[in-house]
Design a protein around this motif. Structure first.
Motif, PDB file in Angstrom:
ATOM      1  N   MET A   1      26.911 -23.363  -4.342  1.00  0.00           N
ATOM      2  CA  MET A   1      27.993 -23.874  -3.572  1.00  0.00           C
ATOM      3  C   MET A   1      27.419 -24.724  -2.356  1.00  0.00           C
ATOM      4  SD  MET A   1      30.524 -20.672  -3.043  1.00  0.00           S
ATOM      5  CE  MET A   1      31.697 -21.651  -2.222  1.00  0.00           C
ATOM      6  N   LYS A   2      28.057 -26.198  -2.604  1.00  0.00           N
ATOM      7  CA  LYS A   2      27.407 -27.166  -1.563  1.00  0.00           C
ATOM      8  C   LYS A   2      27.806 -26.778  -0.174  1.00  0.00           C
ATOM      9  CE  LYS A   2      27.694 -31.264  -4.397  1.00  0.00           C
ATOM     10  NZ  LYS A   2      28.361 -32.531  -4.854  1.00  0.00           N
ATOM     11  N   VAL A   3      28.951 -26.258   0.117  1.00  0.00           N
ATOM     12  CA  VAL A   3      29.512 -25.754   1.337  1.00  0.00           C
ATOM     13  C   VAL A   3      28.486 -24.601   1.911  1.00  0.00           C
ATOM     14  CG1 VAL A   3      31.183 -24.679   2.931  1.00  0.00           C
ATOM     15  CG2 VAL A   3      31.838 -26.268   1.039  1.00  0.00           C
ATOM     16  N   LEU A   4      28.063 -23.731   1.094  1.00  0.00           N
ATOM     17  CA  LEU A   4      26.943 -22.710   1.526  1.00  0.00           C
ATOM     18  C   LEU A   4      25.827 -23.210   1.988  1.00  0.00           C
ATOM     19  CD1 LEU A   4      26.441 -19.858   2.099  1.00  0.00           C
ATOM     20  CD2 LEU A   4      25.844 -19.634  -0.280  1.00  0.00           C
ATOM     21  N   ARG A   5      25.412 -24.405   1.171  1.00  0.00           N
ATOM     22  CA  ARG A   5      23.790 -25.020   1.256  1.00  0.00           C
ATOM     23  C   ARG A   5      24.153 -25.743   2.397  1.00  0.00           C
ATOM     24  NH1 ARG A   5      23.737 -27.064  -3.181  1.00  0.00           N
ATOM     25  NH2 ARG A   5      24.123 -29.615  -2.760  1.00  0.00           N
ATOM     26  N   TYR A   6      25.234 -26.768   2.562  1.00  0.00           N
ATOM     27  CA  TYR A   6      24.856 -27.559   3.977  1.00  0.00           C
ATOM     28  C   TYR A   6      24.987 -26.669   5.063  1.00  0.00           C
ATOM     29  CZ  TYR A   6      25.635 -31.665   0.791  1.00  0.00           C
ATOM     30  OH  TYR A   6      25.573 -32.555  -0.157  1.00  0.00           O
ATOM     31  N   SER A   7      25.917 -25.626   5.155  1.00  0.00           N
ATOM     32  CA  SER A   7      26.241 -24.857   6.257  1.00  0.00           C
ATOM     33  C   SER A   7      24.853 -24.144   6.607  1.00  0.00           C
ATOM     34  CB  SER A   7      27.253 -23.752   6.014  1.00  0.00           C
ATOM     35  OG  SER A   7      28.664 -24.545   5.727  1.00  0.00           O
ATOM     36  N   THR A   8      24.122 -23.597   5.794  1.00  0.00           N
ATOM     37  CA  THR A   8      22.895 -22.975   6.030  1.00  0.00           C
ATOM     38  C   THR A   8      21.980 -23.825   6.450  1.00  0.00           C
ATOM     39  OG1 THR A   8      23.244 -21.594   3.666  1.00  0.00           O
ATOM     40  CG2 THR A   8      21.054 -21.618   4.762  1.00  0.00           C
ATOM     41  N   GLN A   9      21.876 -25.021   6.153  1.00  0.00           N
ATOM     42  CA  GLN A   9      20.881 -26.136   6.619  1.00  0.00           C
ATOM     43  C   GLN A   9      21.021 -26.442   7.962  1.00  0.00           C
ATOM     44  OE1 GLN A   9      18.085 -27.119   5.162  1.00  0.00           O
ATOM     45  NE2 GLN A   9      18.250 -25.749   3.626  1.00  0.00           N
ATOM     46  N   ILE A  10      22.522 -26.687   8.058  1.00  0.00           N
ATOM     47  CA  ILE A  10      22.937 -26.984   9.393  1.00  0.00           C
ATOM     48  C   ILE A  10      22.406 -25.762  10.489  1.00  0.00           C
ATOM     49  CG2 ILE A  10      24.805 -27.462  11.036  1.00  0.00           C
ATOM     50  CD1 ILE A  10      26.065 -29.206   8.689  1.00  0.00           C
ATOM     51  N   HIS A  11      22.792 -24.621  10.152  1.00  0.00           N
ATOM     52  CA  HIS A  11      22.651 -23.461  10.954  1.00  0.00           C
ATOM     53  C   HIS A  11      21.220 -23.398  11.296  1.00  0.00           C
ATOM     54  CE1 HIS A  11      24.141 -19.781  12.631  1.00  0.00           C
ATOM     55  NE2 HIS A  11      23.219 -19.256  12.084  1.00  0.00           N
ATOM     56  N   LYS A  12      20.633 -23.330  10.264  1.00  0.00           N
ATOM     57  CA  LYS A  12      18.911 -23.251  10.473  1.00  0.00           C
ATOM     58  C   LYS A  12      18.268 -24.103  11.385  1.00  0.00           C
ATOM     59  CE  LYS A  12      16.178 -24.386   7.280  1.00  0.00           C
ATOM     60  NZ  LYS A  12      15.489 -24.619   5.811  1.00  0.00           N
ATOM     61  N   TRP A  13      18.503 -25.491  11.153  1.00  0.00           N
ATOM     62  CA  TRP A  13      18.072 -26.563  12.124  1.00  0.00           C
ATOM     63  C   TRP A  13      18.408 -26.449  13.498  1.00  0.00           C
ATOM     64  CZ3 TRP A  13      13.638 -27.991  10.599  1.00  0.00           C
ATOM     65  CH2 TRP A  13      13.270 -28.077   9.581  1.00  0.00           C
ATOM     66  N   VAL A  14      19.737 -26.444  13.426  1.00  0.00           N
ATOM     67  CA  VAL A  14      20.313 -26.494  14.940  1.00  0.00           C
ATOM     68  C   VAL A  14      20.044 -25.147  15.659  1.00  0.00           C
ATOM     69  CG1 VAL A  14      22.526 -25.940  16.180  1.00  0.00           C
ATOM     70  CG2 VAL A  14      22.453 -27.944  14.319  1.00  0.00           C
ATOM     71  N   GLY A  15      19.662 -24.115  14.874  1.00  0.00           N
ATOM     72  CA  GLY A  15      19.316 -22.810  15.470  1.00  0.00           C
ATOM     73  C   GLY A  15      17.963 -23.072  16.110  1.00  0.00           C
ATOM     74  N   LEU A  16      17.021 -23.967  15.527  1.00  0.00           N
ATOM     75  CA  LEU A  16      15.672 -24.166  15.809  1.00  0.00           C
ATOM     76  C   LEU A  16      15.744 -25.048  17.008  1.00  0.00           C
ATOM     77  CD1 LEU A  16      13.844 -24.906  12.552  1.00  0.00           C
ATOM     78  CD2 LEU A  16      13.467 -22.849  13.957  1.00  0.00           C
ATOM     79  N   VAL A  17      16.704 -25.883  17.409  1.00  0.00           N
ATOM     80  CA  VAL A  17      16.844 -26.900  18.341  1.00  0.00           C
ATOM     81  C   VAL A  17      17.340 -26.245  19.466  1.00  0.00           C
ATOM     82  CG1 VAL A  17      18.057 -28.797  19.182  1.00  0.00           C
ATOM     83  CG2 VAL A  17      17.342 -28.752  16.962  1.00  0.00           C
ATOM     84  N   VAL A  18      18.575 -25.282  19.401  1.00  0.00           N
ATOM     85  CA  VAL A  18      19.009 -24.793  20.739  1.00  0.00           C
ATOM     86  C   VAL A  18      18.547 -23.480  21.006  1.00  0.00           C
ATOM     87  CG1 VAL A  18      20.984 -26.071  20.402  1.00  0.00           C
ATOM     88  CG2 VAL A  18      21.141 -23.966  19.335  1.00  0.00           C
ATOM     89  N   GLY A  19      17.770 -22.617  20.057  1.00  0.00           N
ATOM     90  CA  GLY A  19      17.383 -21.343  20.164  1.00  0.00           C
ATOM     91  C   GLY A  19      16.857 -21.055  21.460  1.00  0.00           C
ATOM     92  N   LEU A  20      15.793 -21.968  21.870  1.00  0.00           N
ATOM     93  CA  LEU A  20      15.047 -21.788  23.181  1.00  0.00           C
ATOM     94  C   LEU A  20      16.357 -21.878  24.281  1.00  0.00           C
ATOM     95  CD1 LEU A  20      12.353 -21.124  24.399  1.00  0.00           C
ATOM     96  CD2 LEU A  20      12.023 -23.817  24.457  1.00  0.00           C
ATOM     97  N   GLN A  21      16.961 -22.922  24.098  1.00  0.00           N
ATOM     98  CA  GLN A  21      18.001 -23.066  25.481  1.00  0.00           C
ATOM     99  C   GLN A  21      18.950 -21.727  25.629  1.00  0.00           C
ATOM    100  OE1 GLN A  21      17.950 -25.013  27.971  1.00  0.00           O
ATOM    101  NE2 GLN A  21      19.600 -24.059  28.754  1.00  0.00           N
ATOM    102  N   VAL A  22      19.235 -21.232  24.352  1.00  0.00           N
ATOM    103  CA  VAL A  22      20.054 -20.117  24.308  1.00  0.00           C
ATOM    104  C   VAL A  22      19.495 -18.750  25.009  1.00  0.00           C
ATOM    105  CG1 VAL A  22      21.151 -18.396  22.813  1.00  0.00           C
ATOM    106  CG2 VAL A  22      21.490 -20.618  22.449  1.00  0.00           C
TER     107      VAL A  22
END
Length: 244
Positions: free
Chosen positions: A1-22
């Motif tokens: 599913m495209k929605v699942l794939r896109y959501s997974t990618q966004i979640h993964k890369w955003v998590g890498l960016v903001v994880g340290l600040q969280v």
């Protein structure tokens, strides 16, 4: 599913960016909730004091003090300080002026031994006094301008009292606990310059990214739950069919 794939990618890369600040946000929140604000402000190191009565018969009127000093105030306060009664006058322009209410002139310069005695009298605890230094410019941590006396005590928190060079009052207190707290506060709001701005673009941007991570996380959870429920339903239907 495209929605699942896109959501997974966004979640993964955003998590890498903001994880340290969280991590900083959570760690800072833990520090700020674990350490009582009274301890941060060194309130437990300041003795309660009862102001002395004003010697009204010896105090010059505001008009007389204004004439002697050449200051025309828009606001004036008469108060009792550790060095005697004082008029604090605020002119239309410029900084406030503190004057001896009995002479109408600035207080005499405060010596190190006097600053030490006033700080020791205001200090609660058994620690020895380490040093008393007149600073030409108040440190940034005081939030003040101009000269200021710094008196350090040899206690576990490395408490420092900052005294007004005019009145001898303890105008602020700092310690290693305050600096530790302040470090995490600055990490928390991402303002390393002044430590008081929590509306700047960097913090807002990271907050938006963190929100997007939470939203995509819920999307992923919803999709996976729906898929798992569908799979479980298909398995139950197959079992019922096989049992017939």
């Amino acid at each position: 599913m495209k929605v699942l794939r896109y959501s997974t990618q966004i979640h993964k890369w955003v998590g890498l960016v903001v994880g340290l600040q969280v991590l900083f946000w959570v760690g800072g929140g833990l520090v700020m909730t674990a350490i009582p604000i009274e301890t941060v402000r060194s309130e437990h190191r300041l003795k309660a004091s009862t102001p002395a009565a004003l010697p009204l018969e010896q105090i010059l009127s505001l008009a007389e003090v204004s004439r002697l000093s050449g200051v025309t105030p828009v606001r004036a306060e008469l108060k009792m300080t550790q060095r005697g009664a004082a008029w604090i006058m605020t002119p239309v322009e410029g900084a406030s002026v503190t004057l001896d209410a009995e002479t109408g002139r600035p207080f005499a310069g405060m010596r190190a031994d006097e600053a030490s005695a006033l700080a020791a009298a205001a200090y609660r605890g058994e620690a020895a006094l380490r040093s008393a230094v007149l600073l030409d410019q108040a440190p940034k941590e005081t939030g003040r301008d101009g000269p200021i006396w710094r008196v350090d005590f040899d206690d576990a928190e490395r408490t420092a009292f900052y005294l007004s060079p005019q009145t001898g009052e303890v105008v602020t207190r700092r310690s290693a606990v305050w600096r530790f707290y302040d470090f995490f506060w600055r990490l928390h709001i991402l303002d390393f310059k002044d430590g008081d701005n929590f509306n700047h673009p960097l913090l807002i941007g990271l907050t938006v990214l963190t929100l997007s991570m939470v939203v995509t996380g819920f999307i992923l959870l919803w999709i996976r739950l729906a898929r798992d429920l569908k799979t479980a339903g298909a398995v139950r239907a197959a079992r019922r069919k096989a049992a017939l």
